[in-house]
Write a protein that holds these residues in place. Structure first.
Motif, PDB file in Angstrom:
ATOM      1  N   ARG A 153       7.048   9.945  -7.350  1.00  0.00           N
ATOM      2  CA  ARG A 153       8.156  10.831  -6.979  1.00  0.00           C
ATOM      3  C   ARG A 153       9.399  10.603  -7.851  1.00  0.00           C
ATOM      4  O   ARG A 153      10.138  11.533  -8.157  1.00  0.00           O
ATOM      5  CB  ARG A 153       8.494  10.630  -5.503  1.00  0.00           C
ATOM      6  N   GLY A 154       9.662   9.364  -8.269  1.00  0.00           N
ATOM      7  CA  GLY A 154      10.874   9.063  -9.029  1.00  0.00           C
ATOM      8  C   GLY A 154      10.755   9.241 -10.522  1.00  0.00           C
ATOM      9  O   GLY A 154      11.726   9.016 -11.260  1.00  0.00           O
TER      10      GLY A 154
ATOM     11  N   MET B 144       0.850  -1.189   0.000  1.00  0.00           N
ATOM     12  CA  MET B 144       0.000   0.000   0.000  1.00  0.00           C
ATOM     13  C   MET B 144       0.891   1.246   0.000  1.00  0.00           C
ATOM     14  O   MET B 144       1.791   1.375   0.813  1.00  0.00           O
ATOM     15  CB  MET B 144      -0.912  -0.011   1.226  1.00  0.00           C
ATOM     16  N   LYS B 145       0.623   2.136  -0.951  1.00  0.00           N
ATOM     17  CA  LYS B 145       1.428   3.354  -1.053  1.00  0.00           C
ATOM     18  C   LYS B 145       0.545   4.529  -1.467  1.00  0.00           C
ATOM     19  O   LYS B 145      -0.420   4.374  -2.227  1.00  0.00           O
ATOM     20  CB  LYS B 145       2.530   3.172  -2.109  1.00  0.00           C
ATOM     21  N   LYS B 146       0.913   5.716  -0.993  1.00  0.00           N
ATOM     22  CA  LYS B 146       0.280   6.919  -1.493  1.00  0.00           C
ATOM     23  C   LYS B 146       0.752   7.168  -2.924  1.00  0.00           C
ATOM     24  O   LYS B 146       1.910   6.925  -3.251  1.00  0.00           O
ATOM     25  CB  LYS B 146       0.651   8.114  -0.621  1.00  0.00           C
ATOM     26  N   LEU B 147      -0.138   7.678  -3.750  1.00  0.00           N
ATOM     27  CA  LEU B 147       0.223   7.940  -5.136  1.00  0.00           C
ATOM     28  C   LEU B 147       1.392   8.916  -5.231  1.00  0.00           C
ATOM     29  O   LEU B 147       2.276   8.767  -6.080  1.00  0.00           O
ATOM     30  CB  LEU B 147      -0.983   8.495  -5.902  1.00  0.00           C
ATOM     31  N   SER B 148       1.441   9.884  -4.339  1.00  0.00           N
ATOM     32  CA  SER B 148       2.520  10.881  -4.370  1.00  0.00           C
ATOM     33  C   SER B 148       3.880  10.224  -4.156  1.00  0.00           C
ATOM     34  O   SER B 148       4.887  10.678  -4.707  1.00  0.00           O
ATOM     35  CB  SER B 148       2.284  11.958  -3.310  1.00  0.00           C
ATOM     36  N   GLU B 149       3.930   9.136  -3.371  1.00  0.00           N
ATOM     37  CA  GLU B 149       5.183   8.402  -3.171  1.00  0.00           C
ATOM     38  C   GLU B 149       5.596   7.685  -4.456  1.00  0.00           C
ATOM     39  O   GLU B 149       6.773   7.661  -4.820  1.00  0.00           O
ATOM     40  CB  GLU B 149       5.018   7.375  -2.055  1.00  0.00           C
ATOM     41  N   LEU B 150       4.616   7.095  -5.147  1.00  0.00           N
ATOM     42  CA  LEU B 150       4.906   6.274  -6.319  1.00  0.00           C
ATOM     43  C   LEU B 150       5.415   7.089  -7.504  1.00  0.00           C
ATOM     44  O   LEU B 150       6.233   6.605  -8.288  1.00  0.00           O
ATOM     45  CB  LEU B 150       3.656   5.491  -6.729  1.00  0.00           C
TER      46      LEU B 150
END
Length: 480
Positions: free
Chosen positions: A9-10, A1-7
């Motif tokens: 970022r790269g 589970m991840k926030k979209l903003s984390e995904l």
């Protein structure tokens, strides 16, 4: 589970459309049939269909958002990127906590030898109690053993690949050997992965149906050797070596039989129990695998394991105990003659297998009977070439069907025959692969070798869109 903003970022470029809140992503997929609530759906561009066609279906099934290259004219959450495939690789890596960055990844590319070389490295490491895993054509193998199912692709799609990395890492396995196909490189499956080693085996004609011409295919593999590779291990006998040595890897180590290199095999002797040679003129090496082409594979594996910290004596001991690699130059005794089953399906690999067998039958008055076909919906230019090679180098050739897929088997066989005609009349066309193998076995005499090429360990034959159970090994074993 991840926030979209984390995904995201790269990613080097992206913008968001129709987002009203911070979405939570619980699942990744590029198959709309597998979408579930919380999925992030990648609309992959394809040769026949475009993933954008399935974006609405993905949202209807509960997808959090879709990743696209062009903004859709619909009121659905979208992440617009330059390259969906590259984005899928990078997001898959982040979704799995960037686990791959904590691992030693050994990537192997080249037309032939990827599978064999990867299995040799895995064998040497596991024999010396180094936890490791192999990802490739024959699936996933791990030491210590862990059961992991794998799709049939040589290099898995990024979503699956990074899940595998995470599973292996959680089980204490951080040295990974993986086959890196030209398709995987071209389709950005390896984006974001930094390789401890990149191994180059060789280059010859293959996959022109996908790449269009040899130069494009070759450059796809050659250009992979850049700053993402820490140490490049390169075959200095290959014609593409001059291009490879100019690339941007931190470190390059070469191997060869003919040309000057860092690791060179000499004083080669082919014995019933394998192959013996001198490494750099001093270390006596004994590989259980037959054939000149396998010396190259052993050299690459030797360098790889040495760079990973094993001593040459540890490597030498392991090489003596190499097991058969399924579908790669597997020898079987039938009555008073031999059968070799091999995956050879390119002009170069077929030539190497036949020439290696010629070295084995030399002085024994044995004939070589080669059975092979070519796959449908694949590079048509290699068919005539392979027909000429087999007819010229074998004493008799049985042209048959391989995996015809959507093509007419006889049409493929006639294209192969066009090449065989250039060399000899000692051939026959038998469409049914079972009957073709039986014909070769029935006509083999004492000391002969029957080569059955093209399918190796495959246990099916793909005809008109359906896979039918079929095994070259089974046909030979049932022969009376």
């Amino acid at each position: 589970m991840k926030k979209l903003s984390e995904l995201v970022r790269g990613l080097d470029f992206f913008y968001l459309v129709n987002f009203t809140a911070e979405p939570i992503v619980t699942h990744l997929t590029h198959d709309s049939n597998l979408v579930e609530p919380g999925s992030l759906f990648f609309a992959l561009p394809g040769t026949r269909t475009n993933g954008k066609m399935y974006a609405m279906n993905a949202i209807a099934k509960g997808a959090t958002a879709v990743v696209v290259e062009e903004e859709l004219g619909h009121n659905i959450p979208q992440i617009v990127v330059r390259d969906v495939r590259a984005a899928m690789s990078l997001i898959s890596k982040t979704f799995n906590n960037n686990t791959v960055d904590q691992m030693r990844i050994i990537g192997i590319t080249g037309t032939n030898g990827k599978t064999t070389t990867s299995h040799i490295i895995f064998h040497i490491l596991s024999k010396n109690k180094v936890p490791c895993a192999l990802i490739g054509t024959l699936g996933v193998k791990a030491y210590p053993d862990i059961k992991i199912d794998l799709s049939s692709l040589t290099t898995p799609d990024p979503i699956e690949l990074h899940q595998i990395f995470k599973t292996l890492h959680s089980n204490g396995i951080n040295t990974i050997i993986m086959e890196c196909s030209a398709h995987a490189i071209s389709l950005k499956k390896l984006e974001g992965i930094h390789f401890k080693q990149g191994i180059f085996t060789n280059l010859s004609q293959d996959h022109l149906d996908f790449f269009g011409d040899y130069r494009t295919y070759a450059d796809t593999k050659i250009n992979w050797f850049d700053e993402r590779i820490q140490t490049a291990i390169i075959n200095a006998d290959d014609e593409e070596y001059s291009k490879l040595k100019n690339n941007m890897c931190d470190k390059m180590i070469t191997y060869s039989i003919e040309n000057k290199s860092d690791f060179i095999a000499s004083r080669i002797k082919f014995k019933p129990d394998g192959t013996r040679y001198k490494l750099n003129g001093k270390d006596s090496m004994h590989s259980a695998l037959p054939g000149r082409f396998n010396i190259y594979n052993c050299l690459a594996a030797t360098i790889s394991c040495n760079q990973l910290g094993l001593h040459i004596t540890q490597i030498t001991r392991a090489l003596k105990t190499l097991p058969n690699i399924p579908g790669r130059f597997n020898a079987m005794k039938v009555k008073d003659f031999s059968v070799i089953i091999d995956y050879a399906h390119t002009p170069d690999s077929l030539e190497k297998v036949i020439c290696s067998v010629r070295e084995l039958v030399s002085g024994k008055n044995g004939k070589i009977i080669t059975v092979f076909g070519c796959g449908g919906n694949r590079d048509i230019l290699k068919r005539q070439v392979m027909g000429e090679i087999s007819a010229r180098l074998s004493d008799f050739t049985v042209i048959t069907s391989d995996n015809p897929r959507d093509e007419n088997p006889m049409s493929i066989m006639y294209q192969i025959e066009a090449g065989a005609k250039l060399a000899t009349e000692n051939y026959i066309l038998i469409e049914n692969r079972h009957d073709a193998i039986i014909h070769a076995l029935k006509h083999a005499s004492k000391n002969d070798v029957v080569i059955i090429a093209g399918k190796g360990a495959e246990e099916y034959q793909e005809i008109a869109g359906k896979k039918h159970l079929f095994s070259d090994f089974k046909v030979v074993k049932e022969f009376k």
